[in-house]
Motif scaffolding. Structure first.
Motif, PDB file in Angstrom:
ATOM      1  N   ILE A 184       1.030  -1.037   0.035  1.00  0.00           N
ATOM      2  CA  ILE A 184      -0.182  -0.101   0.136  1.00  0.00           C
ATOM      3  C   ILE A 184       0.885   1.619  -0.239  1.00  0.00           C
ATOM      4  N   GLU A 185       1.926   0.974   0.614  1.00  0.00           N
ATOM      5  CA  GLU A 185       3.042   2.556   0.657  1.00  0.00           C
ATOM      6  C   GLU A 185       3.220   2.595  -0.872  1.00  0.00           C
ATOM      7  N   GLN A 186       3.487   1.451  -0.989  1.00  0.00           N
ATOM      8  CA  GLN A 186       4.757   1.656  -1.920  1.00  0.00           C
ATOM      9  C   GLN A 186       3.346   1.251  -3.290  1.00  0.00           C
ATOM     10  N   GLY A 187       2.707   1.824  -3.449  1.00  0.00           N
ATOM     11  CA  GLY A 187       1.539   1.816  -4.657  1.00  0.00           C
ATOM     12  C   GLY A 187       1.409   0.849  -5.088  1.00  0.00           C
ATOM     13  N   LYS A 188       1.327  -0.344  -5.216  1.00  0.00           N
ATOM     14  CA  LYS A 188       1.623  -1.578  -5.920  1.00  0.00           C
ATOM     15  C   LYS A 188       0.551  -1.907  -5.784  1.00  0.00           C
ATOM     16  N   ASP A 189       0.480  -3.039  -7.255  1.00  0.00           N
ATOM     17  CA  ASP A 189      -1.340  -3.685  -7.562  1.00  0.00           C
ATOM     18  C   ASP A 189      -1.298  -4.139  -6.513  1.00  0.00           C
ATOM     19  N   ILE A 190      -2.352  -3.886  -5.693  1.00  0.00           N
ATOM     20  CA  ILE A 190      -3.219  -4.803  -4.309  1.00  0.00           C
ATOM     21  C   ILE A 190      -3.477  -6.370  -4.530  1.00  0.00           C
ATOM     22  N   SER A 191      -3.613  -6.489  -5.995  1.00  0.00           N
ATOM     23  CA  SER A 191      -4.328  -8.076  -6.753  1.00  0.00           C
ATOM     24  C   SER A 191      -3.373  -9.138  -5.890  1.00  0.00           C
ATOM     25  N   GLN A 192      -1.981  -8.871  -6.324  1.00  0.00           N
ATOM     26  CA  GLN A 192      -0.523  -9.576  -6.190  1.00  0.00           C
ATOM     27  C   GLN A 192      -0.626 -10.316  -4.469  1.00  0.00           C
ATOM     28  N   LEU A 193      -1.607  -9.218  -3.819  1.00  0.00           N
ATOM     29  CA  LEU A 193      -1.424  -9.802  -2.418  1.00  0.00           C
ATOM     30  C   LEU A 193      -2.291 -11.271  -2.694  1.00  0.00           C
TER      31      LEU A 193
END
Length: 390
Positions: A359-368
């Motif tokens: 979340i902090e780095q603005g990455k795609d959360i779908s990878q989680l």
């Protein structure tokens, strides 16, 4: 047909090897049978053993401590004259002194199906203590109220072990207390003498309201089954400065903060088309905890399809949306939290630091979700399946 819990069946199924034993009883408000009779009263009536001590987890044997992270200390119970030992105060693991007059520790605790609900870790520490002292443990099994089928969320990385997750489990584990105890015994406490009295009439796909058992709040902020269904995801909010609506009548179903525009938030959440859930703009006033006596705005969660709803995925989307809408006001909660002094509360709740850094780095959360689906599948096939009773 009403499901019968281990408590409903204990007189009939009591192990003969425990006859005439000195019994300690670990209970809380939900430790009742199908007729709402309290476990302590039932055990005191039995002629098969002698009750010598009572033990209580977080919130006490009768739910006396309202909020989370409020310790309590032992006392002598006025009703029974028995000593009551706190396992959420100076000690979380029973001491030799607490167990000196106990041969068998009976555990009757209602879990809610999420790794961070502390009762299963109180059970784990009791197992550890009893294994060290050559005492026995008997689990009276109870339903997983949000079903025993669905698993979701990261597996705990042991580096992030804490009282909201001592051993590897997914966030939503899909197991009963008796099944978790069997897993813990074989994996971590092999010398422990453990027995489980299973339920009758419970199936893995059942939610609690299908058991026909009475819902008794297992903790003060778990008022309804609706709360339990959202809790595996929404408890992550305890790792933030956002309110999870403790201090209201709908904790975890409502969330927000003073700086949120609820209509704007709900519009953003609706765009994700999350399965099995709807959101309503909401205003609320917490009476204690975060933002106490300050009007907060956010949303209320409505689960429209339990089978489709994914509580952890939903919560992560909400956190991502609020973080991105209000980057200067969103904040993670700093330690200490649940006896952890150094690691970030969100990290010990999530099971590692990937949620926070994504979340902090603005990455795609779908990878989680992709990563935890693989983890859950491996955990299910290699560990969980071996210990399923039903």
């Amino acid at each position: 047909m009403t499901t019968l819990t281990g408590l409903d069946l204990f007189e009939r199924e009591w192990p003969s090897s425990f006859n005439a034993a000195r019994v300690g009883l670990l209970v809380h408000p939900s430790s009742v049978n199908k007729n709402l009779t309290y476990a302590v009263d039932l055990f005191l009536q039995s002629k098969k053993f002698k009750v010598t001590a009572l033990f209580g987890p977080q919130h006490g044997i009768r739910g006396e401590t309202q909020d989370n992270m409020i310790e309590w200390e032992g006392f002598q119970d006025q009703k029974t004259a028995l000593p009551v030992f706190s396992l959420y105060g100076k000690a979380r693991k029973p001491t030799p002194e607490m167990l000196k007059n106990v041969d068998v520790l009976v555990i009757d605790l209602q879990d809610v199906g999420a790794r961070y609900y502390t009762f299963i870790w109180t059970m784990a520490l009791c197992m550890e203590a009893c294994a060290e002292l050559n005492k026995s443990i008997l689990i009276l099994d109870r339903p997983n109220p949000i079903n025993g089928r669905d698993i979701e969320g990261q597996i705990l990385d042991p580096h992030y072990s804490s009282f909201v997750g001592l051993r590897p489990l997914p966030i939503r584990h899909g197991m009963t207390v008796g099944e978790i105890a069997s897993y813990l015994k074989e994996t971590f406490y092999p010398k422990l003498d453990l027995k489980v009295i299973p339920m009758q009439g419970w199936k893995r796909d059942m939610a609690f309201d299908e058991t026909k058992l009475p819902w008794v709040m297992p903790s003060p902020n778990m008022p309804t089954l609706d709360t339990a269904f959202v809790y595996p995801g929404m408890c992550l909010f305890e790792g933030t400065q956002l309110s999870e609506a403790r201090g209201t009548t709908r904790p975890f179903e409502i969330f927000g903060a003073p700086f949120i525009d609820p209509d704007k938030l709900v519009k953003q959440l609706d765009a994700f088309k999350l399965p099995g859930v709807k959101f309503r703009p909401s205003y609320f006033l917490p009476t204690f905890q975060k933002h106490a006596n300050t009007v907060c705005a956010g949303a209320q969660i409505y689960v429209t399809d339990r089978a489709q709803y994914k509580s952890v995925q939903t919560a992560i989307v909400i956190l991502k949306v609020i973080h991105d809408l209000y980057p200067s006001q969103f904040a993670w909660k700093n330690p200490p939290y649940e006896y952890e002094e150094e690691k970030m509360p969100i990290d010990i709740l999530a099971g590692n630091d990937e949620l926070r850094t994504t979340i902090e780095q603005g990455k795609d959360i779908s990878q989680l979700e992709t990563s935890w689906q693989n983890e859950c599948e491996n955990f299910n096939n290699q560990v969980r399946k071996k210990f399923l009773i039903y």
